[in-house]
Scaffold this active site. Structure first.
Site, PDB file in Angstrom:
ATOM      1  N   ASP A  42     -46.224 -97.532 -10.835  1.00 41.32           N
ATOM      2  CA  ASP A  42     -46.057 -96.854 -12.126  1.00 41.32           C
ATOM      3  C   ASP A  42     -45.334 -97.776 -13.113  1.00 41.32           C
ATOM      4  OD1 ASP A  42     -43.563 -96.724 -10.973  1.00 41.32           O
ATOM      5  OD2 ASP A  42     -43.297 -94.557 -11.219  1.00 41.32           O
ATOM      6  N   SER A  43     -44.934 -98.969 -12.635  1.00 39.73           N
ATOM      7  CA  SER A  43     -44.435-100.014 -13.534  1.00 39.73           C
ATOM      8  C   SER A  43     -45.504-100.400 -14.550  1.00 39.73           C
ATOM      9  CB  SER A  43     -44.000-101.245 -12.733  1.00 39.73           C
ATOM     10  OG  SER A  43     -45.008-101.641 -11.825  1.00 39.73           O
ATOM     11  N   ASP A  81     -49.161 -95.487  -6.838  1.00 43.99           N
ATOM     12  CA  ASP A  81     -47.853 -94.852  -7.042  1.00 43.99           C
ATOM     13  C   ASP A  81     -48.024 -93.431  -7.563  1.00 43.99           C
ATOM     14  OD1 ASP A  81     -45.245 -95.536  -6.590  1.00 43.99           O
ATOM     15  OD2 ASP A  81     -45.079 -96.884  -8.312  1.00 43.99           O
ATOM     16  N   LYS A 110     -47.478 -93.942  -2.779  1.00 43.29           N
ATOM     17  CA  LYS A 110     -46.035 -94.192  -2.659  1.00 43.29           C
ATOM     18  C   LYS A 110     -45.302 -93.153  -3.503  1.00 43.29           C
ATOM     19  CE  LYS A 110     -43.875 -97.785  -4.800  1.00 43.29           C
ATOM     20  NZ  LYS A 110     -42.919 -97.065  -5.644  1.00 43.29           N
ATOM     21  N   GLU A 112     -41.026 -91.758  -4.592  1.00 43.16           N
ATOM     22  CA  GLU A 112     -39.633 -92.198  -4.641  1.00 43.16           C
ATOM     23  C   GLU A 112     -38.675 -91.102  -4.170  1.00 43.16           C
ATOM     24  OE1 GLU A 112     -38.653 -93.716  -8.534  1.00 43.16           O
ATOM     25  OE2 GLU A 112     -40.310 -95.147  -8.514  1.00 43.16           O
ATOM     26  N   GLU A 180     -35.391-100.952  -2.818  1.00 41.37           N
ATOM     27  CA  GLU A 180     -35.224-101.713  -4.062  1.00 41.37           C
ATOM     28  C   GLU A 180     -33.747-101.839  -4.436  1.00 41.37           C
ATOM     29  OE1 GLU A 180     -37.840-100.537  -7.221  1.00 41.37           O
ATOM     30  OE2 GLU A 180     -36.788-101.768  -8.719  1.00 41.37           O
TER      31      GLU A 180
HETATM   32  O1  KIV Z   1     -43.832 -99.408  -9.772  1.00 39.76           O
HETATM   33  C1  KIV Z   1     -43.623-100.465  -9.147  1.00 39.76           C
HETATM   34  O2  KIV Z   1     -44.112-101.535  -9.513  1.00 39.76           O
HETATM   35  C2  KIV Z   1     -42.794-100.394  -7.955  1.00 39.76           C
HETATM   36  C3  KIV Z   1     -42.406-101.680  -7.295  1.00 39.76           C
HETATM   37  C4  KIV Z   1     -41.510-102.477  -8.134  1.00 39.76           C
HETATM   38  C5  KIV Z   1     -41.877-101.490  -5.933  1.00 39.76           C
HETATM   39  O3  KIV Z   1     -42.443 -99.336  -7.534  1.00 39.76           O
END
Ligand code: KIV
Length: 263
Positions: A42-43, A81, A110, A112, A180
């Site tokens: 989600d970055s 994500d 993924k 969090e 992280e």
């Molecule tokens: O969203 C992302 O890119 C991440 C990584 C930095 C682990 O969660």
């Protein structure tokens, strides 16, 4: 790569390499590398869309980028994500959100955190055949609750909580865990205690693998970077130089040439 290989890599003490990716062109280039897996993080909200945090990412956006990466790379193990709040509205909504990412081409998702709501979400997805990667330590979706992007687990109590949550995520069925921005000693301890692989980002080297944002590792990101980032290429300078070469050759009339024109 499958979830079974993740487990095997840990058993064999073979490091796992992960990078983020958000588009088909880059994804196709990754097919020419030996990278083990790709995370459509989600970055994307920050790297591609320029927001100052990840909260703006939602399921349609994540599904669109997951599908783009899958079109560019048919083979890679692809983790999508789950964005902010998408897995906090009960098992039914969580399954629907994860389902969208799997239908778009993700091999796994993924999420969090490690509180009871997250554990319930993991326990809904795993039996439904959706592999889940956990993410603890600095969890960017909670940036407001954490008071900024800062190292997590420095105090004994906080470290203990991260370890407890890591064990709970493993027990709930996660196949791997991202850790992280935590002290190296804590990452080492968690890596030793867990049977699933721990993928670090800002967690030192005593983990089972590493993940970095692709623009950061390629040296494309301008501005101050976290201490844990290393640029393995001079991407920014190459882009600037390439575009400058193009502008110069257009202006001096050497582009396009006869060969580059139609009769
Ligand atoms: O969203 C992302 O890119 C991440 C990584 C930095 C682990 O969660």
């Amino acid at each position: 790569m499958t979830i079974l290989d993740f487990a095997k890599y840990k058993q064999d003490r073979r490091k796992i390499t992960l990078v983020t990716c958000y588009d088909a062109t880059t994804a196709s280039l990754l097919d020419e590398t030996s990278v083990d897996a790709v995370l459509v993080g989600d970055s994307v909200a920050m790297t591609i869309y320029g927001f100052n945090n990840t909260l703006k990412a939602d399921i349609p956006l994540m599904a669109a980028h997951t599908a783009a990466v899958r079109r560019g790379n048919k083979n890679i193990f692809l983790i999508g994500d789950l964005p902010f709040l998408s897995y906090r509205k009960g098992p039914k909504e969580t399954l629907a959100a994860a389902g969208e990412l799997l239908k778009a081409g993700a091999s796994a998702v993924k999420l969090e955190g490690g509180d009871s709501v997250v554990l319930e979400a993991v326990k809904a997805m795993v039996p439904a055949g959706i592999p889940v990667m956990g993410h603890l330590g600095l969890t960017p979706q909670s940036v407001n609750g954490m008071g900024g992007y800062r190292v997590q687990g420095k105090e004994a109590l906080a470290a203990e909580q991260i370890l407890t949550e890591a064990l709970s995520l493993e027990e709930a069925g996660c196949f791997a865990l991202v850790l992280e921005c935590v002290p190296r000693s804590l990452a080492k301890k968690i890596t030793e205690k867990l049977t699933i692989p721990v993928i670090g980002i800002g967690a030192g080297k005593e983990v089972d693998g590493q993940v970095l944002v692709i623009q950061d590792l390629l040296g494309e990101t301008r501005g101050p970077l976290p201490k844990f980032v290393r640029s393995f290429s001079n991407g920014a300078a190459q882009i600037v130089k390439g575009v400058e070469n193009y502008c110069r050759e257009v202006r001096e009339g050497s582009f396009p040439s006869i060969k580059e024109s139609y009769k």
